[in-house]
Design an enzyme around this catalytic site. Structure first.
Site, short mmCIF file in Angstrom:
data_model
loop_
_atom_site.label_atom_id
_atom_site.label_comp_id
_atom_site.label_asym_id
_atom_site.label_seq_id
_atom_site.Cartn_x
_atom_site.Cartn_y
_atom_site.Cartn_z
N LYS A 124 0.82 -1.21 0.00
CA LYS A 124 0.00 0.00 0.00
C LYS A 124 0.87 1.28 0.00
O LYS A 124 0.45 2.32 -0.49
CB LYS A 124 -0.92 0.04 1.23
CG LYS A 124 -1.84 -1.16 1.41
CD LYS A 124 -2.98 -1.15 0.42
CE LYS A 124 -4.06 -2.17 0.75
NZ LYS A 124 -3.66 -3.58 0.60
C1 LIG Z 1 -4.11 -4.70 -0.03
C2 LIG Z 1 -3.25 -5.91 -0.09
C3 LIG Z 1 -3.44 -6.93 -1.05
C4 LIG Z 1 -4.56 -6.87 -2.06
O1 LIG Z 1 -4.38 -5.89 -3.03
P1 LIG Z 1 -5.60 -5.37 -3.92
O2 LIG Z 1 -5.06 -4.25 -4.71
O3 LIG Z 1 -6.66 -4.94 -2.93
O4 LIG Z 1 -6.07 -6.52 -4.75
C5 LIG Z 1 -2.58 -8.00 -1.06
N1 LIG Z 1 -1.59 -8.11 -0.14
C6 LIG Z 1 -1.37 -7.17 0.81
C7 LIG Z 1 -0.28 -7.37 1.79
C8 LIG Z 1 -2.20 -6.05 0.87
O5 LIG Z 1 -1.96 -5.12 1.84
#
Ligand SMILES: *Cc1c(COP(=O)(O)O)cnc(C)c1O
Length: 494
Positions: free
Chosen positions: A112
């Site tokens: 993120k």
């Molecule tokens: C948010 C997240 C995901 C999923 O990603 P999306 O873009 O929502 O599909 C996968 N792994 C981690 C560690 C995340 O924080």
């Protein structure tokens, strides 16, 4: 050439990139999509010479055409700096025949950070460009990862405030500690007595409260959202796929124009959609492999053409993928519906009313770029252990889902195309589950003791993000009932 964005639910809506970033969601409830996906700006040879920051400019400037060169370069410089623990920003590790694209070297050690470290800057520039005079107040409900990454991104950014609501008893001890120790006068973290859905509904009802909106506007505030449907999060995520490909090319791992598959551990469908856009820009991506955990709505969708959220919500050891409504999928639906806002509206209405919809076979035929797979809890844990035992590389629980689906895909199809696996979190963020997979948990050890042990096993030092909270002071201790959330916002904004 200027690129505009239209809404998936109303083709007549047409906004600039900065307006789309400010609004987040279109007023009709649709998501903003670019009118056309731009092509890669220069040849792969030229891309291969670029730093992450240069690549970010090359890619993002094609999408955010109403930003000036100096505005965008300034945002990039502020985002991708020493908050990341390696100058490459997104390094690649080769293990067991796959390339792990590590997207967890930012401030909160999850992917993120790749987008949330730049979104605040894109947003304040967008506000200035559109003569927004009010301070921007970001309201976020979080089940753990997004909250901290958004706090870290917005902390001390002038002209912004950020308020995060999390379920008091619904996040991991490390996740809670990360949030309640957040510094910055413009940050406010509130625990609620309820679950994530309660937090989410509370935030939605504040967003929808016209009288409250007016009251705050009079005090000089305007709400916005940092969630993953914002194009200000989507566009920065395209960069690292181009970067990874260019790195592999520069290092002689792949030839010019050699197709590469990409596996993405998926929840809200944002990360994999960015890879899809990278492919549409002309990056030689073969298959986009969508990996789900036991909440395998997307696996079922790619298999049957039916999206159905009417099922039990399962709590897994990859909590950031525990999602039954993958919001960003709407952008793909719109695309395979030949950009028909009417079809998109109808399907999303069915989803809202009945929790399910079905695409036509003609639409289904346009999903050939994608392959859906899933991994159970047991399978994912086994992969963490087997890769560690084979080569000493420790991955987190989300990446393990992707790695497992990659193995299944190869067995299933015999496709041996070289493959990039998006590695979305540091194993140190989910130490308990990772150590359990390695058979290393012991009675009474807390997450910090486990982290120290993991450092010994993996040879990777405990990241600063974990060291930082080990002894950090708790700065946020507000806990409210669900019906007191609005009052809490009022209290913080004075
Ligand atoms: C948010 C997240 C995901 C999923 O990603 P999306 O873009 O929502 O599909 C996968 N792994 C981690 C560690 C995340 O924080």
């Amino acid at each position: 050439m200027d690129l505009f964005y239209k809404s998936t639910r109303d083709s007549k809506v047409r906004v600039t990139a900065s307006q789309a970033i400010l609004q987040g969601l279109s007023e009709d409830g649709g998501l903003f999509v670019p009118e056309a996906v731009p092509a890669l700006p220069v040849s792969m040879k030229e891309l291969a010479d670029m730093s992450y920051q240069e690549m970010a400019y090359a890619v993002m400037s094609r999408f955010l055409t109403d930003f000036t060169e100096s505005e965008l370069k300034d945002c990039i410089a502020k985002a991708y700096d020493s908050k990341f623990d390696l100058p490459e920003i997104a390094p690649i590790t080769k293990a067991e025949g796959a390339y792990y694209l590590e997207l967890f070297h930012g401030a909160t050690i999850a992917f993120k950070d790749m987008a949330l470290s730049i979104l605040p800057h894109l947003m304040t520039v967008s506000a200035r460009k559109n003569q927004v005079k009010e301070d921007i107040v970001i309201l976020t409900a979080t089940s753990g990862d997004t909250g901290k990454a958004a706090l870290a991104g917005f902390a001390d950014v002038p002209g912004t405030r950020i308020i995060v609501f999390y379920p008091k008893d619904g996040v991991s001890p490390i996740q809670e500690k990360q949030m309640v120790t957040q510094k910055g006068d413009n940050t406010f973290v509130v625990g609620i007595r309820g679950n994530f859905d309660d937090a989410q509904s509370g935030v939605k009802s504040i967003f929808g409260d016209a009288a409250f909106k007016k009251e705050l506007a009079e005090k000089g505030y305007r709400f916005s959202s940092a969630n993953s449907i914002n194009i200000g999060r989507l566009v920065p995520q395209i960069v690292y796929y181009v970067y990874a490909y260019a790195r592999l090319f520069a290092d002689g791992e792949i030839g010019e124009n050699e197709p590469v598959n990409v596996v993405v551990p998926t929840g809200n469908f944002g990360n994999i959609l960015a890879a899809y856009y990278a492919k549409q820009m002309g990056l030689p991506i073969g298959k986009l492999i969508c990996a789900s955990n036991d909440n395998k709505v997307l696996y079922d969708f790619f298999r049957t053409g039916s999206y159905d959220r009417n099922r039990e919500f399962l709590l897994t050891s990859s909590p950031s993928m525990d999602i039954l409504i993958s919001s960003n999928l709407e952008r793909l639906i719109y695309q395979i519906a030949d950009q028909s806002d009417e079809t998109d509206r109808r399907l999303m209405k069915e989803l809202a009313e009945n929790g399910r919809y079905e695409i036509t076979s003609v639409m289904g035929e346009k999903l050939g770029d994608f392959y859906g797979g899933y991994a159970s809890e047991k399978e994912a844990a086994a992969v963490i252990r087997s890769v560690y035992e084979a080569v000493g590389y420790v991955m987190d629980t989300h990446t393990a889902v992707a790695s497992c689906v990659y193995e299944k895909y190869r067995k299933d199809t015999g496709d041996s195309t070289k493959t990039i696996i998006a590695s979305t979190a540091s194993p140190y963020k989910f130490t308990g589950s990772v150590m359990e997979a390695l058979g290393e948990t012991a009675e009474g050890m807390d997450d910090f003791e486990l982290a120290d042990r993991l450092a010994v096993l993996s040879g990777v030092p405990v990241p600063g993000a974990v060291e930082e909270i080990r002894r950090a002071e708790v700065l946020h201790s507000t806990v409210v009932n669900v019906n007191e959330m609005k009052q809490a916002v009022r209290g913080f904004l004075g």
